[in-house]
Write an enzyme that holds these catalytic residues in place. Structure first.
Site, PDB file in Angstrom:
ATOM      1  N   HIS A 155       0.859  -1.180   0.000  1.00  0.00           N
ATOM      2  CA  HIS A 155       0.000   0.000   0.000  1.00  0.00           C
ATOM      3  C   HIS A 155       0.903   1.240   0.000  1.00  0.00           C
ATOM      4  O   HIS A 155       2.035   1.188   0.494  1.00  0.00           O
ATOM      5  CB  HIS A 155      -0.870   0.075   1.257  1.00  0.00           C
ATOM      6  CG  HIS A 155      -1.807  -1.061   1.458  1.00  0.00           C
ATOM      7  ND1 HIS A 155      -1.464  -2.182   2.181  1.00  0.00           N
ATOM      8  CD2 HIS A 155      -3.084  -1.245   1.057  1.00  0.00           C
ATOM      9  CE1 HIS A 155      -2.490  -3.007   2.224  1.00  0.00           C
ATOM     10  NE2 HIS A 155      -3.487  -2.471   1.550  1.00  0.00           N
ATOM     11  N   GLU A 170     -10.952  -6.403  -4.329  1.00  0.00           N
ATOM     12  CA  GLU A 170     -10.872  -7.531  -3.408  1.00  0.00           C
ATOM     13  C   GLU A 170     -12.137  -7.603  -2.555  1.00  0.00           C
ATOM     14  O   GLU A 170     -12.391  -6.714  -1.743  1.00  0.00           O
ATOM     15  CB  GLU A 170      -9.643  -7.384  -2.511  1.00  0.00           C
ATOM     16  CG  GLU A 170      -9.438  -8.519  -1.534  1.00  0.00           C
ATOM     17  CD  GLU A 170      -8.132  -8.358  -0.769  1.00  0.00           C
ATOM     18  OE1 GLU A 170      -7.082  -8.303  -1.434  1.00  0.00           O
ATOM     19  OE2 GLU A 170      -8.172  -8.253   0.467  1.00  0.00           O
ATOM     20  N   GLU A 183      -9.312 -13.176  -1.634  1.00  0.00           N
ATOM     21  CA  GLU A 183      -8.632 -13.566  -0.411  1.00  0.00           C
ATOM     22  C   GLU A 183      -9.500 -14.613   0.295  1.00  0.00           C
ATOM     23  O   GLU A 183     -10.582 -14.298   0.790  1.00  0.00           O
ATOM     24  CB  GLU A 183      -8.409 -12.372   0.512  1.00  0.00           C
ATOM     25  CG  GLU A 183      -7.724 -12.751   1.801  1.00  0.00           C
ATOM     26  CD  GLU A 183      -7.372 -11.538   2.669  1.00  0.00           C
ATOM     27  OE1 GLU A 183      -7.518 -11.651   3.911  1.00  0.00           O
ATOM     28  OE2 GLU A 183      -6.959 -10.497   2.123  1.00  0.00           O
ATOM     29  N   HIS A 203     -11.284 -13.889   3.540  1.00  0.00           N
ATOM     30  CA  HIS A 203     -12.494 -13.086   3.386  1.00  0.00           C
ATOM     31  C   HIS A 203     -13.661 -13.962   2.934  1.00  0.00           C
ATOM     32  O   HIS A 203     -14.808 -13.752   3.341  1.00  0.00           O
ATOM     33  CB  HIS A 203     -12.271 -11.972   2.366  1.00  0.00           C
ATOM     34  CG  HIS A 203     -11.273 -10.948   2.793  1.00  0.00           C
ATOM     35  ND1 HIS A 203     -10.818  -9.945   1.954  1.00  0.00           N
ATOM     36  CD2 HIS A 203     -10.625 -10.773   3.966  1.00  0.00           C
ATOM     37  CE1 HIS A 203      -9.934  -9.198   2.603  1.00  0.00           C
ATOM     38  NE2 HIS A 203      -9.804  -9.686   3.826  1.00  0.00           N
ATOM     39  N   ASP A 233      -5.019 -13.446  -2.970  1.00  0.00           N
ATOM     40  CA  ASP A 233      -4.302 -13.170  -1.721  1.00  0.00           C
ATOM     41  C   ASP A 233      -4.316 -14.462  -0.908  1.00  0.00           C
ATOM     42  O   ASP A 233      -5.306 -14.796  -0.256  1.00  0.00           O
ATOM     43  CB  ASP A 233      -4.976 -12.030  -0.950  1.00  0.00           C
ATOM     44  CG  ASP A 233      -4.328 -10.690  -1.257  1.00  0.00           C
ATOM     45  OD1 ASP A 233      -3.528 -10.618  -2.193  1.00  0.00           O
ATOM     46  OD2 ASP A 233      -4.635  -9.707  -0.554  1.00  0.00           O
ATOM     47  N   ASP A 284     -10.917 -11.328  10.626  1.00  0.00           N
ATOM     48  CA  ASP A 284      -9.902 -11.562   9.597  1.00  0.00           C
ATOM     49  C   ASP A 284      -8.553 -11.803  10.266  1.00  0.00           C
ATOM     50  O   ASP A 284      -7.912 -10.860  10.736  1.00  0.00           O
ATOM     51  CB  ASP A 284      -9.854 -10.315   8.692  1.00  0.00           C
ATOM     52  CG  ASP A 284      -9.076 -10.532   7.422  1.00  0.00           C
ATOM     53  OD1 ASP A 284      -8.704 -11.679   7.147  1.00  0.00           O
ATOM     54  OD2 ASP A 284      -8.859  -9.548   6.697  1.00  0.00           O
ATOM     55  N   ASP A 297      -5.795 -13.467   8.852  1.00  0.00           N
ATOM     56  CA  ASP A 297      -4.663 -13.390   7.918  1.00  0.00           C
ATOM     57  C   ASP A 297      -3.537 -14.356   8.284  1.00  0.00           C
ATOM     58  O   ASP A 297      -2.381 -13.952   8.453  1.00  0.00           O
ATOM     59  CB  ASP A 297      -4.115 -11.950   7.860  1.00  0.00           C
ATOM     60  CG  ASP A 297      -5.066 -11.005   7.157  1.00  0.00           C
ATOM     61  OD1 ASP A 297      -5.763 -11.453   6.231  1.00  0.00           O
ATOM     62  OD2 ASP A 297      -5.111  -9.816   7.528  1.00  0.00           O
TER      63      ASP A 297
END
Length: 384
Positions: free
Chosen positions: A60, A178, A214, A217, A242, A253, A255
């Site tokens: 980002h 996304e 992802e 998600h 992702d 989330d 990750d």
């Protein structure tokens, strides 16, 4: 396999959570938001990429460059860091998989970016995306203060402007969206793959955008791990993945690094069937656990995830070469290959003709879905 390291979790993650302070103290990071510290982080990242042997990375804008006092200073900071990134890419051979804007962390985006009720914030988001493409907090916390139609229209306009600007500057990369059902908002407008594809088609954007899926998600939306990957691919909209996972027993989330070989096999089966993923890839949008505080844990996590996807690919190839499951699926839908079924497929029949078909042929007989058989076929192809 086009593996990618995400800069935000791996080099900006601190291990902090709502109940505890940062635990990931890195020797290359002094904790400040200075340009000097940003440069150290970026150089450390490329050292990590090369030692890991990975060929792609993602970031980002605010991950790599601090925000300034105004737009000019902010863009200058980003330009300096992008120049350094390009220098390091040329030196190491590591390439950028994709990049996006952070339109969710700053307090100014608390009520969204392109869906913000304040036009001033919408304009700021556009100025930021003009520099680097979008990633935001688009949704609502309560419907009581939300004009959903107006916000969706604004988001559609925002994406149209981005697509038009892409053409104006001659950018040839793929624009991606996304899906995510919640977080940071209670409800996100990009809830899942089918929702996003419907949004893109509603606003005439389906030729300009594809989806970055992802799986964490996807499971947050209440679907199976591979659901959104399959759906996006079948509709010709899968652009990148992702590659992470979550804890199905939790409601947020997490990750995590993907370590389930069966899940990765199901994802790679889709990638094989659609003929590859380029220019997209498998970006590890993952973070080591708060308790995994050693730098070597970063290597272990990424290597383990790459091994898991490599094994998943081998199993997907085995499943495809066996061909049994594919043949079973074809047989299950074979009634649509001839006769009245082919007319349904070709959209050349009508209710009247279908009624006449039932009058002539009687009621259909039930056929087993054989779910357990398919599950056995999948297990038979798995090598762990």
């Amino acid at each position: 396999l086009r593996f990618s390291v995400c800069f935000w979790h791996t080099f900006r993650g601190t291990g902090a959570d709502p109940f505890g302070f940062p635990t990931l103290i890195r020797p290359w990071d002094d904790g400040t938001d200075s340009l000097e510290n940003a440069e150290r982080r970026l150089r450390a990242a490329f050292e990590f990429f090369t030692k890991l042997g990975i060929k792609y990375w993602a970031f980002h804008d605010r991950d790599i460059a601090p925000m300034g006092e105004d737009l000019t200073e902010t863009n200058t900071n980003l330009d300096k860091m992008v120049d350094l990134a390009l220098e390091l890419q040329n030196k190491t051979g590591v390439s950028l998989l994709w990049a996006t804007s952070n339109l969710f962390a700053s307090p100014v985006y608390a009520n969204g970016a392109s869906t913000n009720p304040d036009a001033h914030v919408f304009a700021m988001a556009a100025a930021q995306v003009k520099k680097l493409f979008w990633g935001g907090r688009e949704g609502y916390q309560t419907l009581l203060n939300t004009d959903v139609k107006r916000e969706l229209d604004h988001m559609g306009s925002f994406f149209k402007m981005a697509a038009e600007y892409k053409k104006k500057i001659g950018f040839t990369g793929q624009l991606l969206i996304e899906p995510k059902p919640k977080e940071p908002m209670k409800h996100q407008y990009d809830y899942d793959a089918q929702t996003v594809i419907s949004f893109l088609k509603t606003y005439g954007l389906d030729k300009d955008y594809k989806l970055n899926i992802e799986p964490n998600h996807t499971t947050l939306a209440g679907h199976g791990y591979e659901h959104d990957v399959v759906l996006a691919s079948k509709l010709g909209m899968l652009g990148s993945i992702d590659s992470n996972t979550g804890s199905p027993d939790l409601g947020w989330d997490t990750d995590q690094f993907p370590m389930d070989i069966k899940n990765t096999a199901l994802v790679m089966k889709v990638v094989i069937e659609q003929g590859g993923l380029a220019p997209g890839g498998l970006n590890f949008d993952c973070k080591v656990r708060r308790e995994s505080i050693d730098p070597k844990d970063m290597f272990i996590a990424h290597i383990g995830a790459m091994d898991t996807f490599a094994r998943g690919l081998r199993n997907a190839v085995e499943l495809q070469q066996q061909g049994v499951m594919e043949k079973c699926v074809q047989d299950r839908y074979s009634s649509y290959d001839t006769g009245i079924g082919s007319k349904i497929d070709e959209e050349t029949t009508s209710f009247e003709e279908l009624e006449a078909f039932i009058q002539q042929n009687g009621f259909p007989t039930n056929r087993s879905g054989q779910q357990e058989k398919y599950e056995v076929l999948l297990n038979n192809a798995m090598k762990f």
